[in-house]
Design a protein around this motif. Structure first.
Motif, PDB file in Angstrom:
ATOM      1  N   GLU A 208      46.915  39.856  40.779  1.00  0.00           N
ATOM      2  CA  GLU A 208      47.003  40.720  39.557  1.00  0.00           C
ATOM      3  C   GLU A 208      45.857  41.548  39.248  1.00  0.00           C
ATOM      4  OE1 GLU A 208      47.529  38.175  36.124  1.00  0.00           O
ATOM      5  OE2 GLU A 208      48.438  36.439  37.580  1.00  0.00           O
ATOM      6  N   ALA A 209      46.113  43.081  39.322  1.00  0.00           N
ATOM      7  CA  ALA A 209      44.975  43.749  39.161  1.00  0.00           C
ATOM      8  C   ALA A 209      44.441  43.770  37.843  1.00  0.00           C
ATOM      9  CB  ALA A 209      45.477  45.224  39.513  1.00  0.00           C
ATOM     10  N   VAL A 210      43.160  43.817  37.692  1.00  0.00           N
ATOM     11  CA  VAL A 210      42.454  43.513  36.430  1.00  0.00           C
ATOM     12  C   VAL A 210      41.348  44.755  36.497  1.00  0.00           C
ATOM     13  CG1 VAL A 210      43.157  41.348  35.611  1.00  0.00           C
ATOM     14  CG2 VAL A 210      40.921  41.925  37.108  1.00  0.00           C
ATOM     15  N   ALA A 211      41.143  45.583  35.541  1.00  0.00           N
ATOM     16  CA  ALA A 211      40.336  46.605  35.685  1.00  0.00           C
ATOM     17  C   ALA A 211      38.774  46.187  35.243  1.00  0.00           C
ATOM     18  CB  ALA A 211      40.598  47.571  34.474  1.00  0.00           C
ATOM     19  N   THR A 212      38.418  45.254  34.514  1.00  0.00           N
ATOM     20  CA  THR A 212      37.062  44.976  34.193  1.00  0.00           C
ATOM     21  C   THR A 212      36.776  43.576  34.264  1.00  0.00           C
ATOM     22  OG1 THR A 212      37.647  44.857  31.551  1.00  0.00           O
ATOM     23  CG2 THR A 212      37.006  47.075  32.687  1.00  0.00           C
ATOM     24  N   GLU A 213      35.744  43.260  34.016  1.00  0.00           N
ATOM     25  CA  GLU A 213      35.172  41.484  34.206  1.00  0.00           C
ATOM     26  C   GLU A 213      35.820  41.190  32.638  1.00  0.00           C
ATOM     27  OE1 GLU A 213      33.585  39.630  36.018  1.00  0.00           O
ATOM     28  OE2 GLU A 213      32.802  40.928  37.606  1.00  0.00           O
ATOM     29  N   ASP A 214      35.547  41.758  31.653  1.00  0.00           N
ATOM     30  CA  ASP A 214      36.339  41.433  30.249  1.00  0.00           C
ATOM     31  C   ASP A 214      37.668  41.085  30.604  1.00  0.00           C
ATOM     32  OD1 ASP A 214      33.898  41.452  29.179  1.00  0.00           O
ATOM     33  OD2 ASP A 214      33.841  43.440  28.130  1.00  0.00           O
ATOM     34  N   ALA A 215      38.474  41.920  30.989  1.00  0.00           N
ATOM     35  CA  ALA A 215      39.937  41.762  31.135  1.00  0.00           C
ATOM     36  C   ALA A 215      40.251  40.501  32.052  1.00  0.00           C
ATOM     37  CB  ALA A 215      40.493  42.935  31.956  1.00  0.00           C
ATOM     38  N   ALA A 216      39.455  40.442  32.947  1.00  0.00           N
ATOM     39  CA  ALA A 216      39.536  39.123  33.888  1.00  0.00           C
ATOM     40  C   ALA A 216      39.215  37.913  33.213  1.00  0.00           C
ATOM     41  CB  ALA A 216      38.574  39.285  35.153  1.00  0.00           C
ATOM     42  N   ARG A 217      38.222  37.910  32.277  1.00  0.00           N
ATOM     43  CA  ARG A 217      37.915  36.617  31.576  1.00  0.00           C
ATOM     44  C   ARG A 217      38.759  36.554  30.298  1.00  0.00           C
ATOM     45  NH1 ARG A 217      33.412  38.610  29.910  1.00  0.00           N
ATOM     46  NH2 ARG A 217      32.134  37.761  31.900  1.00  0.00           N
ATOM     47  N   GLN A 218      39.407  37.459  29.953  1.00  0.00           N
ATOM     48  CA  GLN A 218      40.521  37.438  28.958  1.00  0.00           C
ATOM     49  C   GLN A 218      41.676  36.724  29.630  1.00  0.00           C
ATOM     50  OE1 GLN A 218      41.203  41.005  26.562  1.00  0.00           O
ATOM     51  NE2 GLN A 218      39.335  40.915  26.167  1.00  0.00           N
ATOM     52  N   ARG A 219      41.855  37.264  30.812  1.00  0.00           N
ATOM     53  CA  ARG A 219      43.187  36.603  31.457  1.00  0.00           C
ATOM     54  C   ARG A 219      43.015  35.020  31.777  1.00  0.00           C
ATOM     55  NH1 ARG A 219      47.072  34.307  33.155  1.00  0.00           N
ATOM     56  NH2 ARG A 219      48.381  34.829  34.718  1.00  0.00           N
TER      57      ARG A 219
END
Length: 356
Positions: A208-219
């Motif tokens: 799953e492509a995530v743009a930022t570290e914050d987006a990864a953390r939320q996922r």
């Protein structure tokens, strides 16, 4: 703080600069406390061998006091663990303090004051498989609908460099095949539940492509907090997040009823071993597991019901006689019947000078 041995020396060994040379101190010669007496029978022979092995001695007589010939509390735990394994008994640590010779401990075991434990063997899968007592507690809490994902055990591993997604998928699939716990569901049967072990299922990873570290953390937070339906869901969830072509995060979420913190270490270690083997085109180097957790649950139930449960119940009934039926703790406000799980997170940054 009490020394296990006192050795008299004519002079203390010193280093060239005049300090005590601890490495040059002689090892204590721990002689028999009462003259050597050979073991009599299988139990004493096994215990004498364990005593000698743990203490690093050539032999131990059956009347030698464990603590007088070099033993201490840390070594006592090793003796008890070895005795439980080799003699198939449930032995409390205090037993060695109360009977600290081979003869005394053997007599205690032979008089049946300690609970005999049957060996842990594979159980038939043709019978309903019970839950262990620990699993039953977690299952009961889930039936109340109060956990809200609070019993999810999670791990996230950052993967740096070129990733072979197929090899990683194969490694996860092999782990699922090896461990029945990862493919076990829990169906209600009356007032309790039974374990239902599903056939192995393939783990297919789709990055799953995530743009930022914050987006990864939320996922990751969303994955780790998503509740499980113990009767219907696979109790292992896996996600592979891609931050860049050479940067991924592997996320695992498992319900506590089939895992714990120690298990997660085993799981990640096995994934690493299998991934390395599969990338190199080698088969799995891990041995097959002779015992699964369902075997332990059957063993635990049988052991308690046959020997230990009534004894434990009688003990605690006496100990808790007259205890209050409930404990009212002082609270800052009335507690609702159903927990809200509302809370707050306060974030702060500690500057580099302070952390250094």
């Amino acid at each position: 703080m009490v020394p296990s041995a006192i050795v008299t020396l004519a002079v203390l060994p010193l280093t060239p600069n005049g300090k005590l040379d601890r490495n040059a101190l002689p090892a204590p010669e721990l002689a028999s406390t009462s003259g050597y007496a050979a073991p009599r029978g299988q139990t004493e022979t096994i215990l004498a061998s364990i005593f000698a092995d743990v203490l690093g001695l050539d032999r131990v007589g059956i009347h030698d006091d464990f603590f007088a010939i070099g033993g201490h509390s840390l070594l006592a735990t090793q003796v008890v663990a070895r005795a439980q394994q080799e003699l198939n008994v449930q032995l409390a640590l205090r037993a060695l303090f109360e009977a600290s010779t081979v003869a005394g401990l053997a007599a205690r075991l032979n008089s049946s004051t300690e609970i005999k434990v049957s060996p842990l063997l594979p159980a038939s899968r043709q019978q309903p498989l019970p839950l262990s007592h620990g699993q039953e507690r977690l299952w009961f809490v889930e039936q109340l609908g109060l956990s809200n994902g609070g019993y999810n055990v999670s791990a996230a591993v950052r993967l740096t460099g070129k990733l072979d997604v197929d090899a990683l998928s194969a490694a996860l699939s092999e782990v699922v095949r090896r461990h029945e716990s990862l493919r076990t569901r829990f169906a209600g049967r009356g007032d309790s539940a039974v374990q239902l072990i599903d056939p192995p299922w393939p783990v297919v990873l789709s990055p799953e492509a995530v743009a930022t570290e914050d987006a990864a953390r939320q996922r990751l937070v969303a994955l780790m907090q998503q509740p499980f339906d113990l009767a219907q869901d696979r109790l292992l969830r896996v996600a592979l997040l891609q931050l860049s072509p050479d940067m991924h995060v592997l996320a695992l979420s498992i319900h506590h009823i089939v895992s714990d913190g120690w298990s997660m270490g085993v799981l990640v270690g096995e994934i690493e071993t299998l991934y390395a083997a599969f990338c190199a085109g080698r088969p799995s180097p891990l041995p097959e597991l002779p015992i699964q957790y369902a075997d332990y649950a059957v063993w635990q139930r049988r052991w308690l019901e046959e020997t230990a449960l009534q004894r434990q119940l009688e003990y605690w009934t006496v100990q808790l006689a007259g205890a209050p039926g409930s404990i009212e703790l002082a609270t800052d406000r009335p507690r609702p019947a159903v927990p809200s799980f509302r809370g707050a997170v306060h974030r702060l940054t500690v500057d580099q000078a302070c952390t250094a």
